[in-house]
Design an enzyme around this catalytic site. Structure first.
Site, mmCIF file in Angstrom:
data_model
loop_
_atom_site.group_PDB
_atom_site.id
_atom_site.type_symbol
_atom_site.label_atom_id
_atom_site.label_comp_id
_atom_site.label_asym_id
_atom_site.label_seq_id
_atom_site.Cartn_x
_atom_site.Cartn_y
_atom_site.Cartn_z
ATOM 1 N N GLY A 112 33.446 44.856 41.222
ATOM 2 C CA GLY A 112 33.864 44.599 42.592
ATOM 3 C C GLY A 112 35.065 43.693 42.634
ATOM 4 O O GLY A 112 35.669 43.370 41.595
ATOM 5 N N ASP B 125 33.801 41.509 55.431
ATOM 6 C CA ASP B 125 34.008 42.480 54.354
ATOM 7 C C ASP B 125 32.835 43.447 54.252
ATOM 8 O O ASP B 125 32.404 43.810 53.155
ATOM 9 C CB ASP B 125 34.213 41.758 53.028
ATOM 10 C CG ASP B 125 34.899 42.641 51.981
ATOM 11 O OD1 ASP B 125 35.567 43.625 52.383
ATOM 12 O OD2 ASP B 125 34.772 42.351 50.779
ATOM 13 N N VAL C 118 29.562 43.228 37.542
ATOM 14 C CA VAL C 118 28.163 42.917 37.837
ATOM 15 C C VAL C 118 27.304 43.502 36.721
ATOM 16 O O VAL C 118 27.464 44.671 36.357
ATOM 17 C CB VAL C 118 27.725 43.487 39.203
ATOM 18 C CG1 VAL C 118 26.270 43.134 39.486
ATOM 19 C CG2 VAL C 118 28.625 42.967 40.308
#
Length: 470
Positions: free
Chosen positions: A163, A279, A168
């Site tokens: 991201g 976002d 992640v």
């Protein structure tokens, strides 16, 4: 006849002039075995070689005085010993306590020398990112060694995705608990401010449709956030993948829409802090084992206090296509900015297409513009994702499309609030007709194509050209 010591004592006591006595050998005293003194003891030295003890007769009052003095002296010595022992014990206790405190301070210093201080800080334009209500966040701390072991030293085999913040990873702690580890990348457009923002916010917010943070780790250059592990990853990994999109029938997609709406309503209205996410997008909606949605990534979020409902910034953050026109062009954001992002997300869930998708028949329009054109022509159901088949009700689908178009209207004042959206989704009320949405080209002001690849990232500064719809 020789007499013993006891008889010698009695003999001396019967004679008032006797002042001392001693038992002696018979050869020395003429066979009596007892010596007595009367008057001064002038000849006592003559018997120093006899090897006997000399017993002196003393007045009982004088004897008592000396005996009392001796007892007092003994008591004084005993008291001195007790006081000295207590002093030594107290010194030892103080020493041990100081040592323990130093050890604790050293441990805290080791762990906390780089720890986030949950205090007010500002962005590059001098704007406050976190207010006083976010101080003293209580977030558990993880050692880097623990996280490295859980992720097999951040192995690529454990990588779940990438991201704007960084990669992640999936991890498993020693107790068997599965975790998701978000590691700040050195080349990330986000940094310490976003990291602090997310920690301070997510620690304060609790809702079934918000992702739960388990802790953080800061050691050296490493900045890591640890979350609950959600096995079905992010929404965009499913709805934009035709092979996986069929796993989400309309019932599940509608449940996701409602769950995200409730989560956003909590942020805007029901939480202790009024939060503007800024976002919201498909990649920031995670899915648990039963496909319940969890809103994540609060690095860009802003907190409003009191009755504040809008603000301005010189530092525009967000993702292309999801940003409302007033925010992208003027830096003006509000709860209605998030409503716009929600409307885009809703249309993406319905169509299975990204907001930046290209439509040959309408090359200048994005997804919202394309849906609007078909809505006006009464062909809105043509945009529905083909993988849904006939799993949906036409009336319910048209209602959701209409809600999506209401959310992406050009003027913020014309968009509904999230509370109104939740009500619309839950009830069979008549909806207002949507007005023309904000049409945004897929090109920037320099004429360069804006990337619409799968890995589109959040950006910190954007410039988007507004055009008029046909």
């Amino acid at each position: 006849m020789s007499i013993g010591l006891k008889q010698c004592e009695e003999k001396c006591l019967r004679n008032c002039s006797c002042v001392a006595y001693a038992s002696a050998n018979s050869e020395t005293n003429g066979g009596t075995g007892c010596l007595t003194w009367h008057g001064n003891l002038v000849d006592a030295r003559a018997y120093t070689e006899t090897g006997q003890d000399l017993y002196i007769r003393v007045d009982k009052h004088e004897l008592a005085r000396y005996t009392k003095k001796g007892l007092v002296q003994k008591k004084g010595v005993l008291a001195g010993v007790i006081v000295s022992s207590a002093s030594v014990f107290l010194i030892l206790v103080i020493f041990l306590r100081c040592w323990v405190q130093r050890q604790r301070r050293a441990e805290r210093a080791r762990k906390g020398k780089n720890m986030v201080s949950f205090t007010t800080f500002e962005d590059s334009s001098g704007e406050k990112e976190i207010d006083e209500s976010t101080r003293n966040g209580d977030v558990p701390y993880f050692d880097l060694s623990t996280i490295a072991a859980a992720t097999n030293n951040f192995s690529s085999d454990n990588k779940l995705g990438q991201g704007g913040f960084g990669p992640v990873y999936k991890g498993v702690l020693l107790n068997g608990k599965e975790i998701a580890v978000k590691r700040l990348s050195n080349c990330s457009g986000q940094g310490l401010q976003e990291f602090k923002n997310e920690i301070a916010l997510i620690a304060k917010l609790q809702h079934r449709n918000l992702v739960r943070m388990l802790g953080c780790c800061i050691e050296g250059e490493e900045k890591i956030l640890i979350y609950e592990f959600l096995p079905n990853k992010s929404l965009n990994s499913i709805i934009f993948d035709k092979s996986r999109g069929s796993f989400l029938d309309w019932k599940k997609r509608f449940g996701i829409i409602c769950g995200v709406a409730r989560g956003m309503l909590y942020l805007h209205q029901d939480s202790r802090l009024r939060v503007i996410h800024r976002d919201l997008k498909a990649s920031n909606v995670l899915l648990d084992a039963t496909m319940n949605p969890k809103i994540s990534d609060f690095g860009m979020a802003r907190i409003f206090g009191g009755d504040q409902i809008e603000g301005d910034t010189k530092r525009v953050v967000g993702t292309y296509g999801y940003m409302s026109p007033e925010y992208a062009m003027q830096g003006h954001f509000s709860m209605k900015s998030d409503v716009y992002s929600f409307g885009v997300l809703l249309l993406e869930i319905i169509t299975g297409k990204k907001i930046s998708s290209y439509f040959p028949d309408s090359p200048s329009l994005n997804l919202a513009g394309h849906v609007w054109e078909l809505w006006k022509e009464g062909k809105a159901t043509e945009v529905v994702d083909s993988t849904l088949g006939d799993s949906y009700s036409t009336d319910e689908m048209l209602k959701c499309i209409q809600i999506g178009l209401l959310c992406v209207q050009e003027h913020a004042t014309h968009r509904p609030t999230m509370s109104a959206v939740v009500s619309m989704l839950s009830n069979e009320a008549t909806l207002p007709s949507p007005e023309q949405p904000a049409f945004i080209q897929n090109k920037n002001h320099e004429g360069d194509e804006i990337s619409s690849s799968e890995g589109a990232k959040s950006v910190n500064v954007v410039s988007i050209t507004m055009i008029q719809g046909r």
